[in-house]
Design an enzyme around this catalytic site. Structure first.
Site, PDB file in Angstrom:
ATOM      1  N   GLU A 352      17.422 -23.845  19.354  1.00 31.54           N
ATOM      2  CA  GLU A 352      16.295 -24.114  18.454  1.00 31.54           C
ATOM      3  C   GLU A 352      16.219 -25.617  18.224  1.00 31.54           C
ATOM      4  O   GLU A 352      17.192 -26.249  17.817  1.00 31.54           O
ATOM      5  CB  GLU A 352      16.513 -23.370  17.139  1.00 31.54           C
ATOM      6  CG  GLU A 352      15.430 -23.599  16.105  1.00 31.54           C
ATOM      7  CD  GLU A 352      14.166 -22.771  16.334  1.00 31.54           C
ATOM      8  OE1 GLU A 352      14.082 -22.078  17.367  1.00 31.54           O
ATOM      9  OE2 GLU A 352      13.272 -22.846  15.476  1.00 31.54           O
ATOM     10  N   ASP A 413       2.625 -20.966  23.343  1.00 28.01           N
ATOM     11  CA  ASP A 413       3.573 -20.088  24.025  1.00 28.01           C
ATOM     12  C   ASP A 413       3.677 -20.504  25.482  1.00 28.01           C
ATOM     13  O   ASP A 413       2.667 -20.822  26.117  1.00 28.01           O
ATOM     14  CB  ASP A 413       3.079 -18.635  23.984  1.00 28.01           C
ATOM     15  CG  ASP A 413       3.556 -17.891  22.743  1.00 28.01           C
ATOM     16  OD1 ASP A 413       4.312 -18.473  21.948  1.00 28.01           O
ATOM     17  OD2 ASP A 413       3.161 -16.714  22.584  1.00 28.01           O
ATOM     18  N   GLU A 426       6.468 -14.182  27.643  1.00 27.21           N
ATOM     19  CA  GLU A 426       6.689 -15.393  26.826  1.00 27.21           C
ATOM     20  C   GLU A 426       8.167 -15.745  26.899  1.00 27.21           C
ATOM     21  O   GLU A 426       9.011 -14.913  26.597  1.00 27.21           O
ATOM     22  CB  GLU A 426       6.298 -15.126  25.372  1.00 27.21           C
ATOM     23  CG  GLU A 426       6.676 -16.295  24.460  1.00 27.21           C
ATOM     24  CD  GLU A 426       6.593 -15.979  22.968  1.00 27.21           C
ATOM     25  OE1 GLU A 426       5.848 -15.081  22.587  1.00 27.21           O
ATOM     26  OE2 GLU A 426       7.303 -16.659  22.206  1.00 27.21           O
ATOM     27  N   ASN A 429       8.500 -21.297  23.128  1.00 24.82           N
ATOM     28  CA  ASN A 429       7.292 -21.860  22.530  1.00 24.82           C
ATOM     29  C   ASN A 429       7.557 -23.232  21.930  1.00 24.82           C
ATOM     30  O   ASN A 429       8.702 -23.644  21.768  1.00 24.82           O
ATOM     31  CB  ASN A 429       6.688 -20.898  21.497  1.00 24.82           C
ATOM     32  CG  ASN A 429       7.645 -20.589  20.381  1.00 24.82           C
ATOM     33  OD1 ASN A 429       8.447 -21.432  19.976  1.00 24.82           O
ATOM     34  ND2 ASN A 429       7.569 -19.374  19.856  1.00 24.82           N
ATOM     35  N   ARG A 462      15.293 -15.123  28.051  1.00 27.25           N
ATOM     36  CA  ARG A 462      13.938 -15.180  28.593  1.00 27.25           C
ATOM     37  C   ARG A 462      13.855 -16.149  29.779  1.00 27.25           C
ATOM     38  O   ARG A 462      13.178 -15.874  30.758  1.00 27.25           O
ATOM     39  CB  ARG A 462      12.937 -15.584  27.508  1.00 27.25           C
ATOM     40  CG  ARG A 462      12.846 -14.594  26.351  1.00 27.25           C
ATOM     41  CD  ARG A 462      11.931 -13.426  26.686  1.00 27.25           C
ATOM     42  NE  ARG A 462      11.914 -12.426  25.633  1.00 27.25           N
ATOM     43  CZ  ARG A 462      10.949 -12.273  24.731  1.00 27.25           C
ATOM     44  NH1 ARG A 462       9.909 -13.091  24.732  1.00 27.25           N
ATOM     45  NH2 ARG A 462      11.012 -11.321  23.831  1.00 27.25           N
TER      46      ARG A 462
HETATM   47  P1  ATP Z   1       7.392 -11.524  21.614  1.00 23.34           P
HETATM   48  O1  ATP Z   1       5.913 -11.579  21.381  1.00 23.34           O
HETATM   49  O2  ATP Z   1       7.784 -11.532  23.041  1.00 23.34           O
HETATM   50  O3  ATP Z   1       8.072 -10.490  20.780  1.00 23.34           O
HETATM   51  P2  ATP Z   1       7.776 -13.370  19.565  1.00 23.34           P
HETATM   52  O4  ATP Z   1       6.389 -13.844  19.367  1.00 23.34           O
HETATM   53  O5  ATP Z   1       8.344 -12.358  18.677  1.00 23.34           O
HETATM   54  O6  ATP Z   1       7.947 -12.895  21.074  1.00 23.34           O
HETATM   55  P3  ATP Z   1       8.898 -15.746  18.585  1.00 23.34           P
HETATM   56  O7  ATP Z   1       9.056 -15.129  17.267  1.00 23.34           O
HETATM   57  O8  ATP Z   1       7.860 -16.767  18.800  1.00 23.34           O
HETATM   58  O9  ATP Z   1       8.721 -14.620  19.677  1.00 23.34           O
HETATM   59  O10 ATP Z   1      10.332 -16.272  19.070  1.00 23.34           O
HETATM   60  C1  ATP Z   1      10.526 -17.457  19.776  1.00 23.34           C
HETATM   61  C2  ATP Z   1      11.326 -17.250  21.024  1.00 23.34           C
HETATM   62  O11 ATP Z   1      12.482 -16.477  20.765  1.00 23.34           O
HETATM   63  C3  ATP Z   1      10.596 -16.493  22.127  1.00 23.34           C
HETATM   64  O12 ATP Z   1       9.810 -17.362  22.898  1.00 23.34           O
HETATM   65  C4  ATP Z   1      11.747 -15.963  22.940  1.00 23.34           C
HETATM   66  O13 ATP Z   1      12.270 -16.951  23.788  1.00 23.34           O
HETATM   67  C5  ATP Z   1      12.792 -15.663  21.893  1.00 23.34           C
HETATM   68  N1  ATP Z   1      12.775 -14.250  21.498  1.00 23.34           N
HETATM   69  C6  ATP Z   1      12.089 -13.686  20.488  1.00 23.34           C
HETATM   70  N2  ATP Z   1      12.329 -12.372  20.415  1.00 23.34           N
HETATM   71  C7  ATP Z   1      13.204 -12.087  21.404  1.00 23.34           C
HETATM   72  C8  ATP Z   1      13.861 -10.894  21.843  1.00 23.34           C
HETATM   73  N3  ATP Z   1      13.670  -9.743  21.227  1.00 23.34           N
HETATM   74  N4  ATP Z   1      14.688 -10.971  22.909  1.00 23.34           N
HETATM   75  C9  ATP Z   1      14.912 -12.136  23.515  1.00 23.34           C
HETATM   76  N5  ATP Z   1      14.344 -13.295  23.150  1.00 23.34           N
HETATM   77  C10 ATP Z   1      13.489 -13.286  22.105  1.00 23.34           C
HETATM   78 ZN    ZN Z   2      11.691 -22.560  14.360  1.00 28.92          ZN
END
Ligand code: ATP
Ligand code: ZN
Ligand code: MG
Length: 496
Positions: A352, A413, A426, A429, A462
């Site tokens: 992060e 994204d 995704e 981001n 990812r």
């Molecule tokens: P998605 O739409 O795929 O559920 P999100 O919009 O929930 O993703 P964010 O909350 O933006 O994802 O999280 C930021 C990043 O964290 C994502 O780009 C991804 O790399 C990672 N991430 C989020 N959820 C997961 C998960 N369940 N497994 C693996 N990586 C994740």
């Molecule tokens: Zn953050």
């Protein structure tokens, strides 16, 4: 159009019949001025009646949005206590017999709260009846209910297309060497195994080395050249953090909740321990009685608990922009039926990246990150990828749709093509979060000007899913620059 109706009374410390005249004078002379102060002509109260009954002064009032019915009671309270005070009568409190809000709505609205007695959607109107105390009104409960109804109305009107998605950029076609699901392959080769918990994997030495290569790329290509320094963020997040970050508004269905024991005393736990020893079953129902309600949850979005470091502080200009990153632990989300391979898991690993500064600094920093990422995905990993402007993550995680008002604020994204699915994933981001966090955590700048922040989450699972889905497992098909970085993969553990 919105309408408010309250039928309630002021409870006095004595019978009011003796001061009937004073009350009547108050209503005939003073009231209209009090209730029209600061309100446009013809707005506010639409209808009002009053009556005296023993120690009660009853009021029924219907209003519009300019002066809400419950606020009529608050406005009158102050003046009424002056009037009655002259007769040595005090006001004990306000109580409501009936209270409703009526608002136009072309969609049904579902809303569940202890304050709501009944709701109805009919003929283009949505109505809710509330039970309210004086404290509820002082705490602005009815006003927040109005806002909540509005939010729900908008969400309903958006329908299924809850999240915004707009293509910004797309790479050219890349050499695709693979068309299978990489997780299945990883399992076959025993590079990964299911962890004991749901949506959890144990990553063997080979894939771990690939994860570390991704980290090395991020460190060498982004974090070091741009001047980011490493920190260690907490991984258990108490409610107060999520109240400030906004997650308390929506993240409940995906939290891994955390509870503490009610007591540290081994005697308190003796029955649990004895039960386990005799039955070899962990008595979870008994445990439920011996633990506190959840204090919060496991790390969800990674950056919110960091902000406590800055909370209430004024940041020296010489420290801006602040550039930090964390890779000290796991993130946890209850993805329910959504879990898939290593792509969508309940326990994942992410770097992060967080930056804070004046708005121009924050936007500039985001642009630098975009450039560095572009270089990595084009020249090192040679991925087929694209970028989309989406609903900001901090809005999505509050359960909101749409976009931010400031066009500079929002989430980009990054998505990679998955040949085996003929779809996109995704994988990370970059977000400019505006003043949301500095405001939520009361962080000020030296100059007093507004601070902004941004963050970017690099999901290792990812990245691996994207890379392996396109390039496969034969290092001969991997881009040369990546092979140099990852080196030889370790042997791994052999099973007989
Ligand atoms: P998605 O739409 O795929 O559920 P999100 O919009 O929930 O993703 P964010 O909350 O933006 O994802 O999280 C930021 C990043 O964290 C994502 O780009 C991804 O790399 C990672 N991430 C989020 N959820 C997961 C998960 N369940 N497994 C693996 N990586 C994740
Ligand atoms: Zn953050
Ligand atoms: Mg998600």
């Amino acid at each position: 159009m919105i309408e408010f109706y309250a039928d309630g009374f002021f409870k006095a410390s004595k019978e009011l019949t003796e001061v009937q005249d004073a009350v009547e004078e108050f209503f005939s002379v003073g009231v209209s001025e009090i209730l029209s102060r600061g309100i446009p002509d013809g707005r506010g109260v639409k209808e009002m009646t009053y009556s005296v009954e023993g120690d009660k002064l009853n009021i029924k009032v219907r209003t519009d949005n300019y002066l809400r019915a419950h606020d009529v009671f608050l406005r009158l309270r102050k003046h009424l206590s002056k009037v009655l005070g002259r007769h040595r009568i005090g006001i004990r409190g306000i109580e409501f017999n009936e209270y409703w809000i009526k608002t136009e709505s072309n969609v049904p609205i579902s809303i569940k709260l202890p304050f709501i007695v009944k709701s109805e959607w009919k003929d283009g109107y949505f109505m809710v009846w509330l039970t309210l105390t004086e404290q509820d009104v002082e705490k602005k409960i009815p006003d927040r209910i109005v806002r909540l109804i509005d939010e729900k109305k908008k969400a309903e009107e958006y329908g299924g297309k809850a999240e915004n998605w707009e293509l910004i950029w797309q790479s050219g076609k890349k050499k695709i060497h693979f068309n299978k699901d990489p997780t299945q392959e990883l399992l076959k080769m025993r590079w990964i195994k299911h962890g004991a918990s749901r949506g959890q994997w144990i990553y063997g030495p080979q894939i771990t080395k690939i994860f570390r290569a991704f980290e090395t790329i991020v460190i060498n290509e982004i974090l070091e050249p741009l001047g980011y320094v490493e920190m260690v963020f907490p991984k258990l997040v108490p409610w107060d953090v999520w109240k400030r970050s906004g997650h308390a508004k929506g993240v409940y269905p995906e939290i891994y909740y955390v509870c503490t024991p009610k007591s540290r005393d081994p005697h308190f736990w003796e029955d649990v321990i004895d039960y386990y020893k005799v039955t070899l079953d962990v008595p979870v129902d008994l445990i439920k009685e011996k633990i506190e309600p959840p204090i919060g949850g496991m790390c969800y979005a990674q950056c919110p608990p960091f902000w406590v470091f800055l909370q209430g502080e004024t940041i020296a200009d010489s420290s801006l922009p602040i550039r930090v990153f964390d890779r000290s632990g796991t993130s946890h989300r209850y993805e329910s039926g959504g879990i898939h391979g290593i792509e969508r898991v309940d326990e994942f690993h992410r770097i992060e990246i967080v930056w804070i500064g004046y708005p121009e600094q924050v936007v500039e920093e985001a642009n630098k990150l975009h450039e560095r990422y572009h270089h990595i995905f084009e020249d090192i990993l040679e991925l087929e990828w694209r970028k989309a402007w989406v609903t900001p993550w901090f809005m999505a995680q509050e359960g909101l749709a749409g976009l931010s008002e400031d066009i500079r604020v929002g989430t980009t994204d990054y998505e990679a093509y998955l040949p085996y699915k003929n779809g996109w994933l995704e994988f990370q981001n970059v977000s400019v979060n505006g003043d949301k966090y500095p405001k939520g955590f009361s962080v000020k700048s030296q100059s007093g000007d507004m601070l902004w922040s941004g963050c970017s989450g690099v999901g290792l699972e990812r990245w691996a899913s994207a890379f392996l889905a396109q390039k496969g497992f034969n290092p001969e098909n991997w881009p040369e620059r990546f092979v140099e970085i990852v080196g030889n993969l370790p042997e791994g553990i052999k099973f007989l």
